[in-house]
Motif scaffolding. Sequence first.
Motif, PDB file in Angstrom:
ATOM      1  N   ASP A  82       4.213   7.884  -2.574  1.00  0.00           N
ATOM      2  CA  ASP A  82       3.227   7.714  -3.620  1.00  0.00           C
ATOM      3  C   ASP A  82       2.017   6.959  -3.080  1.00  0.00           C
ATOM      4  O   ASP A  82       2.045   6.384  -1.991  1.00  0.00           O
ATOM      5  N   VAL A  83       0.960   6.966  -3.853  1.00  0.00           N
ATOM      6  CA  VAL A  83      -0.289   6.388  -3.360  1.00  0.00           C
ATOM      7  C   VAL A  83      -0.183   4.887  -3.159  1.00  0.00           C
ATOM      8  O   VAL A  83      -0.893   4.313  -2.327  1.00  0.00           O
ATOM      9  N   ASN A  84       0.711   4.236  -3.902  1.00  0.00           N
ATOM     10  CA  ASN A  84       0.869   2.801  -3.736  1.00  0.00           C
ATOM     11  C   ASN A  84       1.441   2.457  -2.365  1.00  0.00           C
ATOM     12  O   ASN A  84       1.025   1.495  -1.720  1.00  0.00           O
ATOM     13  N   GLU A  85       2.418   3.257  -1.907  1.00  0.00           N
ATOM     14  CA  GLU A  85       2.985   3.007  -0.588  1.00  0.00           C
ATOM     15  C   GLU A  85       1.971   3.331   0.501  1.00  0.00           C
ATOM     16  O   GLU A  85       1.838   2.590   1.477  1.00  0.00           O
ATOM     17  N   VAL A 102      -7.640   6.107  -2.731  1.00  0.00           N
ATOM     18  CA  VAL A 102      -6.606   5.140  -3.111  1.00  0.00           C
ATOM     19  C   VAL A 102      -6.907   3.741  -2.600  1.00  0.00           C
ATOM     20  O   VAL A 102      -6.298   2.770  -3.063  1.00  0.00           O
ATOM     21  N   HIS A 103      -7.815   3.639  -1.640  1.00  0.00           N
ATOM     22  CA  HIS A 103      -8.203   2.318  -1.137  1.00  0.00           C
ATOM     23  C   HIS A 103      -9.611   2.399  -0.569  1.00  0.00           C
ATOM     24  O   HIS A 103     -10.003   3.407   0.015  1.00  0.00           O
ATOM     25  N   VAL A 131     -12.392   3.105  -5.456  1.00  0.00           N
ATOM     26  CA  VAL A 131     -10.977   3.349  -5.736  1.00  0.00           C
ATOM     27  C   VAL A 131     -10.841   4.097  -7.060  1.00  0.00           C
ATOM     28  O   VAL A 131     -11.421   3.718  -8.071  1.00  0.00           O
ATOM     29  N   ARG A 178      11.986   6.620 -11.049  1.00  0.00           N
ATOM     30  CA  ARG A 178      11.152   5.739 -11.862  1.00  0.00           C
ATOM     31  C   ARG A 178      11.874   4.486 -12.341  1.00  0.00           C
ATOM     32  O   ARG A 178      11.274   3.570 -12.868  1.00  0.00           O
ATOM     33  N   ARG A 202      -1.228   3.152   0.308  1.00  0.00           N
ATOM     34  CA  ARG A 202      -2.214   2.067   0.318  1.00  0.00           C
ATOM     35  C   ARG A 202      -1.637   0.800   0.954  1.00  0.00           C
ATOM     36  O   ARG A 202      -2.286   0.168   1.777  1.00  0.00           O
ATOM     37  N   SER A 203      -0.417   0.441   0.580  1.00  0.00           N
ATOM     38  CA  SER A 203       0.152  -0.808   1.086  1.00  0.00           C
ATOM     39  C   SER A 203       0.390  -0.758   2.587  1.00  0.00           C
ATOM     40  O   SER A 203       0.227  -1.768   3.280  1.00  0.00           O
ATOM     41  N   ARG A 204       0.743   0.419   3.104  1.00  0.00           N
ATOM     42  CA  ARG A 204       0.975   0.539   4.548  1.00  0.00           C
ATOM     43  C   ARG A 204      -0.332   0.562   5.328  1.00  0.00           C
ATOM     44  O   ARG A 204      -0.373   0.173   6.495  1.00  0.00           O
ATOM     45  N   ILE A 247      -3.426  -0.796   4.288  1.00  0.00           N
ATOM     46  CA  ILE A 247      -4.459  -1.751   3.906  1.00  0.00           C
ATOM     47  C   ILE A 247      -4.924  -2.630   5.067  1.00  0.00           C
ATOM     48  O   ILE A 247      -6.119  -2.867   5.246  1.00  0.00           O
TER      49      ILE A 247
END
Length: 255
Positions: free
Chosen positions: A78-81, A114-115, A129, A20, A83-85, A87
């Motif tokens: 994590d969900v951010n990665e 997540v997206h 979302v 974190r 989503r970013s991969r 999108i």
Amino acid sequence: MPGPIQSIERAAAILRLLARGSGRLGVGEIAESLELAKGTAHGILRTLQGVGFVEQDRDSGKYQLGAALLHLGTSYLDVNELRSRAINWADALASRSGEAVRIGAPLEGRVLVVHHVFRPDDSLQTLDVGTLLPLHASALGKVLLAYDTTLVASLRTGEPEAYTRRTLVTQTAIKRACAKVREAGWAAENGEMISGEAGIAAPIRGHGGIVVGAIGVSGSVERLCEADGSPSSRLLGHVRDAARAVSRDLGASRW
């Protein structure tokens, strides 16, 4: 029952701190943050380094999460990665299919969207979302269920909710559906969560082929399904292509 093992608790605390924070911390910073003796923190870090869970930067001497930990399974992603991969591929899937696209990941026995890419037309749509979908009544959820026995076990703690007359609510039916998903490599829903709505989804895989999420299209049964109720072969092809593309980006070389 034996009590908790203090050294494991401390090791877990160090891993959480590295996950974190800024990503790199020195022994002193870790010891101060966790109120540990510097020697204790150093000993735990050396042990974690030995099993590949942390790595030490040669120049700064600071520690960061190691590759062995990152490749353990879905916990590294994590969900951010995710989503970013995914999108760009989600946008392309919406354009090619003409349908809404959603990407889902497991969260507390449900599917977290997540997206979400809107269907590319002028119709009124609501952003999904953050929405939680049922595992047993959605195409995204069936994909996740098929490749995660812990999720299947979560359904056994209570009776799955029947959203429509077509919802799979028995353990036998759900188990059979999961087997079909693993055999075919994709999942579908047809009026199982909302009457008249359908979905097609395929697994997103990370390192080692572990399923870390799902991507799919959703819309009316008339648009997504053939006359016999089976998924449109054209849309199925688009969904599977998108899932393979995202998986390759995440390091799943086989897909």
